[in-house]
Design a protein around this motif. Structure first.
Motif, PDB file in Angstrom:
ATOM      1  N   VAL A 137       0.825  -1.208   0.000  1.00  0.00           N
ATOM      2  CA  VAL A 137       0.000   0.000   0.000  1.00  0.00           C
ATOM      3  C   VAL A 137       0.859   1.258   0.000  1.00  0.00           C
ATOM      4  O   VAL A 137       1.879   1.329   0.688  1.00  0.00           O
ATOM      5  CB  VAL A 137      -0.921   0.000   1.243  1.00  0.00           C
ATOM      6  N   HIS A 138       0.436   2.260  -0.771  1.00  0.00           N
ATOM      7  CA  HIS A 138       1.022   3.594  -0.671  1.00  0.00           C
ATOM      8  C   HIS A 138       0.377   4.313   0.507  1.00  0.00           C
ATOM      9  O   HIS A 138      -0.845   4.203   0.699  1.00  0.00           O
ATOM     10  CB  HIS A 138       0.750   4.412  -1.940  1.00  0.00           C
ATOM     11  N   ARG A 139       1.167   5.060   1.267  1.00  0.00           N
ATOM     12  CA  ARG A 139       0.632   5.778   2.419  1.00  0.00           C
ATOM     13  C   ARG A 139       1.038   7.242   2.375  1.00  0.00           C
ATOM     14  O   ARG A 139       2.184   7.575   2.086  1.00  0.00           O
ATOM     15  CB  ARG A 139       1.112   5.150   3.736  1.00  0.00           C
ATOM     16  N   CYS A 140       0.064   8.076   2.708  1.00  0.00           N
ATOM     17  CA  CYS A 140       0.333   9.513   2.806  1.00  0.00           C
ATOM     18  C   CYS A 140       1.214   9.772   4.016  1.00  0.00           C
ATOM     19  O   CYS A 140       0.973   9.239   5.102  1.00  0.00           O
ATOM     20  CB  CYS A 140      -0.991  10.265   2.934  1.00  0.00           C
ATOM     21  N   THR A 141       2.234  10.605   3.830  1.00  0.00           N
ATOM     22  CA  THR A 141       3.149  10.930   4.928  1.00  0.00           C
ATOM     23  C   THR A 141       2.724  12.188   5.679  1.00  0.00           C
ATOM     24  O   THR A 141       3.437  12.646   6.564  1.00  0.00           O
ATOM     25  CB  THR A 141       4.574  11.112   4.382  1.00  0.00           C
ATOM     26  N   GLY A 142       1.570  12.738   5.318  1.00  0.00           N
ATOM     27  CA  GLY A 142       1.150  14.009   5.908  1.00  0.00           C
ATOM     28  C   GLY A 142       0.733  13.933   7.355  1.00  0.00           C
ATOM     29  O   GLY A 142       0.736  14.942   8.064  1.00  0.00           O
ATOM     30  N   GLY A 143       0.346  12.731   7.809  1.00  0.00           N
ATOM     31  CA  GLY A 143      -0.064  12.595   9.204  1.00  0.00           C
ATOM     32  C   GLY A 143      -1.225  13.510   9.546  1.00  0.00           C
ATOM     33  O   GLY A 143      -2.230  13.571   8.837  1.00  0.00           O
ATOM     34  N   MET A 144      -1.075  14.272  10.619  1.00  0.00           N
ATOM     35  CA  MET A 144      -2.184  15.080  11.120  1.00  0.00           C
ATOM     36  C   MET A 144      -2.495  16.294  10.255  1.00  0.00           C
ATOM     37  O   MET A 144      -3.526  16.934  10.443  1.00  0.00           O
ATOM     38  CB  MET A 144      -1.899  15.511  12.562  1.00  0.00           C
ATOM     39  N   ILE A 145      -1.610  16.612   9.303  1.00  0.00           N
ATOM     40  CA  ILE A 145      -1.940  17.733   8.408  1.00  0.00           C
ATOM     41  C   ILE A 145      -2.831  17.272   7.266  1.00  0.00           C
ATOM     42  O   ILE A 145      -3.343  18.094   6.510  1.00  0.00           O
ATOM     43  CB  ILE A 145      -0.671  18.406   7.836  1.00  0.00           C
ATOM     44  N   CYS A 146      -3.010  15.974   7.128  1.00  0.00           N
ATOM     45  CA  CYS A 146      -3.849  15.439   6.058  1.00  0.00           C
ATOM     46  C   CYS A 146      -5.299  15.418   6.531  1.00  0.00           C
ATOM     47  O   CYS A 146      -5.634  14.696   7.470  1.00  0.00           O
ATOM     48  CB  CYS A 146      -3.403  14.028   5.677  1.00  0.00           C
ATOM     49  N   PRO A 147      -6.176  16.195   5.900  1.00  0.00           N
ATOM     50  CA  PRO A 147      -7.565  16.262   6.385  1.00  0.00           C
ATOM     51  C   PRO A 147      -8.283  14.928   6.314  1.00  0.00           C
ATOM     52  O   PRO A 147      -9.133  14.631   7.156  1.00  0.00           O
ATOM     53  CB  PRO A 147      -8.215  17.300   5.457  1.00  0.00           C
ATOM     54  N   ALA A 148      -7.953  14.106   5.319  1.00  0.00           N
ATOM     55  CA  ALA A 148      -8.625  12.807   5.208  1.00  0.00           C
ATOM     56  C   ALA A 148      -8.266  11.922   6.388  1.00  0.00           C
ATOM     57  O   ALA A 148      -9.131  11.274   6.979  1.00  0.00           O
ATOM     58  CB  ALA A 148      -8.246  12.125   3.900  1.00  0.00           C
ATOM     59  N   GLN A 149      -6.976  11.883   6.751  1.00  0.00           N
ATOM     60  CA  GLN A 149      -6.558  11.059   7.874  1.00  0.00           C
ATOM     61  C   GLN A 149      -7.163  11.569   9.177  1.00  0.00           C
ATOM     62  O   GLN A 149      -7.647  10.792  10.002  1.00  0.00           O
ATOM     63  CB  GLN A 149      -5.035  11.044   7.998  1.00  0.00           C
ATOM     64  N   THR A 150      -7.137  12.879   9.353  1.00  0.00           N
ATOM     65  CA  THR A 150      -7.665  13.454  10.589  1.00  0.00           C
ATOM     66  C   THR A 150      -9.152  13.177  10.722  1.00  0.00           C
ATOM     67  O   THR A 150      -9.644  12.794  11.788  1.00  0.00           O
ATOM     68  CB  THR A 150      -7.405  14.964  10.634  1.00  0.00           C
ATOM     69  N   SER A 151      -9.896  13.358   9.626  1.00  0.00           N
ATOM     70  CA  SER A 151     -11.329  13.117   9.660  1.00  0.00           C
ATOM     71  C   SER A 151     -11.629  11.666   9.994  1.00  0.00           C
ATOM     72  O   SER A 151     -12.504  11.365  10.820  1.00  0.00           O
ATOM     73  CB  SER A 151     -11.945  13.479   8.302  1.00  0.00           C
ATOM     74  N   GLU A 152     -10.890  10.732   9.374  1.00  0.00           N
ATOM     75  CA  GLU A 152     -11.124   9.323   9.643  1.00  0.00           C
ATOM     76  C   GLU A 152     -10.736   8.952  11.072  1.00  0.00           C
ATOM     77  O   GLU A 152     -11.389   8.132  11.715  1.00  0.00           O
ATOM     78  CB  GLU A 152     -10.348   8.461   8.644  1.00  0.00           C
ATOM     79  N   LYS A 153      -9.662   9.550  11.584  1.00  0.00           N
ATOM     80  CA  LYS A 153      -9.265   9.286  12.965  1.00  0.00           C
ATOM     81  C   LYS A 153     -10.342   9.776  13.936  1.00  0.00           C
ATOM     82  O   LYS A 153     -10.636   9.128  14.941  1.00  0.00           O
ATOM     83  CB  LYS A 153      -7.928   9.966  13.273  1.00  0.00           C
ATOM     84  N   LEU A 154     -10.929  10.923  13.633  1.00  0.00           N
ATOM     85  CA  LEU A 154     -11.971  11.462  14.507  1.00  0.00           C
ATOM     86  C   LEU A 154     -13.212  10.574  14.481  1.00  0.00           C
ATOM     87  O   LEU A 154     -13.844  10.336  15.521  1.00  0.00           O
ATOM     88  CB  LEU A 154     -12.324  12.889  14.087  1.00  0.00           C
ATOM     89  N   LYS A 155     -13.560  10.079  13.309  1.00  0.00           N
ATOM     90  CA  LYS A 155     -14.709   9.178  13.226  1.00  0.00           C
ATOM     91  C   LYS A 155     -14.441   7.891  14.001  1.00  0.00           C
ATOM     92  O   LYS A 155     -15.337   7.351  14.652  1.00  0.00           O
ATOM     93  CB  LYS A 155     -15.039   8.884  11.757  1.00  0.00           C
ATOM     94  N   HIS A 156     -13.218   7.413  13.919  1.00  0.00           N
ATOM     95  CA  HIS A 156     -12.843   6.233  14.702  1.00  0.00           C
ATOM     96  C   HIS A 156     -12.901   6.548  16.203  1.00  0.00           C
ATOM     97  O   HIS A 156     -13.354   5.723  16.995  1.00  0.00           O
ATOM     98  CB  HIS A 156     -11.426   5.799  14.323  1.00  0.00           C
ATOM     99  N   PHE A 157     -12.478   7.728  16.575  1.00  0.00           N
ATOM    100  CA  PHE A 157     -12.428   8.132  17.981  1.00  0.00           C
ATOM    101  C   PHE A 157     -13.811   8.088  18.630  1.00  0.00           C
ATOM    102  O   PHE A 157     -13.952   7.719  19.797  1.00  0.00           O
ATOM    103  CB  PHE A 157     -11.839   9.542  18.087  1.00  0.00           C
ATOM    104  N   VAL A 158     -14.848   8.461  17.876  1.00  0.00           N
ATOM    105  CA  VAL A 158     -16.197   8.509  18.453  1.00  0.00           C
ATOM    106  C   VAL A 158     -16.997   7.245  18.154  1.00  0.00           C
ATOM    107  O   VAL A 158     -18.183   7.178  18.463  1.00  0.00           O
ATOM    108  CB  VAL A 158     -16.980   9.744  17.950  1.00  0.00           C
ATOM    109  N   SER A 159     -16.365   6.239  17.553  1.00  0.00           N
ATOM    110  CA  SER A 159     -17.080   5.033  17.179  1.00  0.00           C
ATOM    111  C   SER A 159     -17.521   4.253  18.416  1.00  0.00           C
ATOM    112  O   SER A 159     -17.083   4.511  19.532  1.00  0.00           O
ATOM    113  CB  SER A 159     -16.212   4.152  16.278  1.00  0.00           C
ATOM    114  N   ARG A 160     -18.360   3.271  18.197  1.00  0.00           N
ATOM    115  CA  ARG A 160     -19.019   2.573  19.306  1.00  0.00           C
ATOM    116  C   ARG A 160     -18.038   1.878  20.243  1.00  0.00           C
ATOM    117  O   ARG A 160     -18.223   1.869  21.450  1.00  0.00           O
ATOM    118  CB  ARG A 160     -20.019   1.553  18.769  1.00  0.00           C
ATOM    119  N   ALA A 161     -17.004   1.262  19.674  1.00  0.00           N
ATOM    120  CA  ALA A 161     -16.052   0.548  20.517  1.00  0.00           C
ATOM    121  C   ALA A 161     -15.045   1.479  21.176  1.00  0.00           C
ATOM    122  O   ALA A 161     -14.253   1.039  22.007  1.00  0.00           O
ATOM    123  CB  ALA A 161     -15.305  -0.502  19.692  1.00  0.00           C
TER     124      ALA A 161
END
Length: 750
Positions: free
Chosen positions: A446-470
């Motif tokens: 897999v290719h991976r973005c190196t932007g980390g927290m500056i990448c809006p897609a990664q941040t948005s997905e991390k936030l959705k994971h953060f509030v998920s049921r588990a």
């Protein structure tokens, strides 16, 4: 074998499998809420089943991920606010899947290995059609129906008692029943009744249903029981929950007893003495499928002897002793109109085929997974050809198939219809979301973005994971809401959630004026956020979205370290050794490549020692690293990921800011009162009276922690013949050593 599209799953890396688990999690949870709560499915039932089956398929294929898969798997969704709640006395489980005969044989071999049976030993099963309907649990006390509940999330279901009483196949009173009897089965609608219902709705100008399963689910979940009464629902019993006494010694005769009590059981249920019998019965049912008059999507196999079922036990959401053998994929041809790149929570760039819409197996398909760069070029992870080596290009005429997989996939390309101007697809080397470099590391598909927290897609997905049921599971703040808050700049990292009221709640004006919000809903949200300022350590670790850390891994870390500060301090120490470990791996890979080219393999064994020594790792750092990867189920891959996350200054700062807002609760002390409660146990060598998996499950059920390696924290080493270095290390450390008989004697009284 179970096919993953680009390659057999056996050849895929566990890293790729873990990535898929995390991406599927949010898709399934969103689908659960839409279907089970809103009665407004956003994806087809077949697509939902396919996504869920992909979870299970990966778990079956990767033993090291099986616990993560079953922990991450969701079963249904929280109950709708329109219904009362009923907590199931015993959790309602889902099933693992098989997709061909080899998978069924693998299932049988796995059971025999777990039970210590030889191939010649008898192991009987029952087989029955898998009804495509809605799961329902019926509780009877002293023969009277007390309540009925949907599956819900597997633990808590919706109270649909009055609706269930309107179904003719469900007895209100039964004779010769145990004092407590929970009967479980499937509510469904026949093809004939479904057609008649839709005709009536069309004549009345009402909404029609897409398929019988949706019709059955929508009918059972009516708030007005009289509407349910007017719908032609039926019920097949196939299992049970809590019992005050056993129904029978076997699955087959227990179902026969339910039939005698007045429940409808499927007439195609069959007792089978072998895998050959199972597959023969599967073929028979498959041929009758179109004429049954109701929807089925496979055949369920269950170990027949209930004593063996009890011994095999359960994973988190699936029984070990049962599996659903699904019917094969359906195919269709269509045009590939484009290839989109999506960026996931871990930065993975995932290509998705944009298709000219086509119907496959009764479902309209417009997208298909393309997995990764290699898959597009016609290669698997080992460089071997797939699809005859044909690459995939925009404009191609492609064959789509749907089986028990995530989303539809491309099975073939018709080169005779390839446009003259079609060009090979060039995989991007920059992230389409933030413009950062997208790199593909050695050994990674897999290719991976190196932007980390500056990448809006990664941040948005991390936030959705953060509030998920588990994870934090904040009422009123799901994936949709947190994604919108992030887009508006209100929530840029997890800690911002806990500052929402302070920053945007003054007078509730800013929030309540937003679409979908009012004063009451804003109040409720802020109260729910406050309620989550106290969070168990395991949920916090999982919520952080660290690559490879699933629910089971988070739980194991929490149990091992006990509190956040201890874990953080240990990971800070372990980072030095982790860097040396990675350097050694990289040096070894380089040397192996050189040795392969120059036949100098003798030098490989010296590489790791030299690389580690060169780093001069302090003793306490090496000890912290060994302690980390010694946690059963953690290992070097997950350990490196943890050290990377805690060693990243931006990510660590975000963790620290979040911790200032929270009270982190330690793991609950074991409630078991056994001689091994709270002790750390390591098994090594050959166990002769039980399998390793059975021994581990038994130890954990008694409150022990099972580790994979011996350390100063080890309390007991259970050593069978051929124990080797672990036994010697235990002796050096003064760890208590027991043979298998000694272990069984220790726990015999429990």
């Amino acid at each position: 074998m179970i096919q993953s599209g680009d390659t057999d799953l056996n050849s895929r890396t566990s890293d790729e499998a873990r990535r898929q688990f995390l991406e599927l999690q949010e898709q399934l949870r969103a689908a659960d809420l839409a279907y089970h709560q809103a009665d407004d499915p956003q994806i087809s039932d077949a697509d939902y089943d396919a996504k869920k089956n992909r979870y299970r398929a990966l778990a079956e294929q990767f033993p090291e991920l099986s616990e993560i898969a079953t922990e991450l798997e969701t079963v249904g969704a929280p109950v709708s606010s329109g219904f009362g709640k009923i907590t199931h006395a015993q959790r309602m489980m889902s099933l693992g899947n098989a997709f061909d005969d080899d998978d069924v044989r693998d299932f049988d071999r796995g059971l025999r290995k777990y039970l210590g049976l030889e191939s010649a030993d008898s192991l009987a099963y029952t087989a029955e059609p898998k009804i495509d309907g809605l799961s329902l649990s019926l509780r009877y006390e002293n023969g009277a129906l007390v309540h009925a509940a949907t599956r819900g999330d597997g633990t808590v279901g919706e109270n649909v008692t009055e609706n269930a009483r309107t179904i003719a196949d469900i007895p209100q009173k039964i004779d010769d029943a145990p004092a407590v009897l929970e009967v479980r089965g499937e509510v469904y609608m026949s093809h004939e009744d479904f057609s008649a219902l839709n005709e009536r709705h069309t004549a009345q100008g009402g909404k029609t249903f897409a398929n019988p399963r949706n019709a059955a689910a929508g009918s059972l979940r009516q708030l007005n029981a009289e509407i349910t009464r007017a719908r032609p629902l039926r019920f097949f019993a196939y299992s049970w929950g809590e019992l005050s006494e056993p129904l029978a010694p076997t699955q087959f005769y227990a179902l026969e007893r339910l039939r005698v009590m007045g429940f409808q059981t499927n007439p195609l249920i069959k007792h089978c003495e072998s895998i050959t019998d199972l597959i023969t019965h599967y073929r028979k049912i498959e041929k009758q499928r179109a004429t049954l008059g109701y929807d089925i999507d496979g055949v369920v196999y269950k170990v027949d002897t209930l004593a063996l079922q009890a011994r095999l036990g359960f994973r988190s959401t699936t029984p070990r002793w049962a599996i659903a053998h699904k019917f094969p994929a359906e195919l269709a041809w269509t045009r590939l109109e484009g290839i989109d790149i999506q960026v996931g929570r871990t930065g993975a760039l995932s290509p998705v085929a944009r298709l000219q819409s086509v119907t496959v197996g009764g479902v309209v398909v417009s997208n298909a997974t393309l997995h990764n760069e290699d898959y597009i070029t016609g290669r698997d992870s080992k460089g071997e050809e797939i699809r005859g080596g044909k690459d995939i290009r925009v404009g191609d005429w492609v064959q789509i198939y749907r089986a028990g997989d995530v989303i539809p996939k491309i099975a073939d390309v018709d080169l005779t219809k390839r446009p003259d101007d079609a060009v090979p697809f060039v995989f991007p080397t920059v992230c389409p979301e933030c413009g950062s470099d997208a790199v593909r590391e050695d050994g990674d598909a897999v290719h991976r973005c190196t932007g980390g927290m500056i990448c809006p897609a990664q941040t948005s997905e991390k936030l959705k994971h953060f509030v998920s049921r588990a994870a934090f599971d904040i009422d009123g703040l799901g994936a949709k809401q947190v994604e919108q808050f992030h887009a508006d700049g209100w929530v840029k990292e997890p800690v911002d959630i806990f500052d929402l009221q302070e920053n945007y709640g003054s007078g509730l004006q800013q929030l309540k004026n937003r679409e979908g919000w009012g004063g009451k809903s804003a109040d409720n949200l802020f109260a729910a956020i406050e309620d989550k300022r106290r969070i168990p350590l395991a949920k916090l670790i999982f919520a952080l979205g660290i690559r490879h850390v699933g629910e089971v891994g988070a739980r194991d870390l929490a149990l091992h370290y006990g509190d956040w500060s201890t874990m953080a301090a240990a990971l800070d120490l372990a980072q030095l050794a982790a860097a040396a470990h990675r350097a050694a791996d990289q040096a070894e890979d380089r040397e192996r490549q050189a040795a392969a080219r120059e036949s100098r393999r003798a030098r490989i064994s010296e590489t790791r020692t030299a690389a580690v020594a060169e780093r001069e790792v302090p003793e306490e750092a090496a000890a912290a690293w060994e302690d980390l990867i010694g946690v059963d189920g953690i290992g070097a891959v997950l350990g490196l990921s943890l050290c990377d996350a805690f060693g990243n200054s931006e990510e660590r700062a975000a963790f620290d800011r979040l911790l200032e807002k929270l009270t982190v609760l330690p793991p609950e002390a074991p409630t078991n009162d056994s001689p091994v409660t709270g002790l750390t146990v390591v098994f090594t060598g050959t166990l002769e009276k039980m399998t390793r998996a059975e021994a581990k499950a038994r130890a954990e059920s008694l409150g022990a922690k099972v580790a994979g390696s011996v350390s100063k924290k080890t309390d007991i080493l259970v050593a069978g013949p051929g124990a080797g270095s672990k036994e010697q290390k235990a002796r050096d450390l003064g760890v208590r050593i027991l043979d298998e008989d000694g272990w069984l004697e220790l726990i015999a009284a429990v």
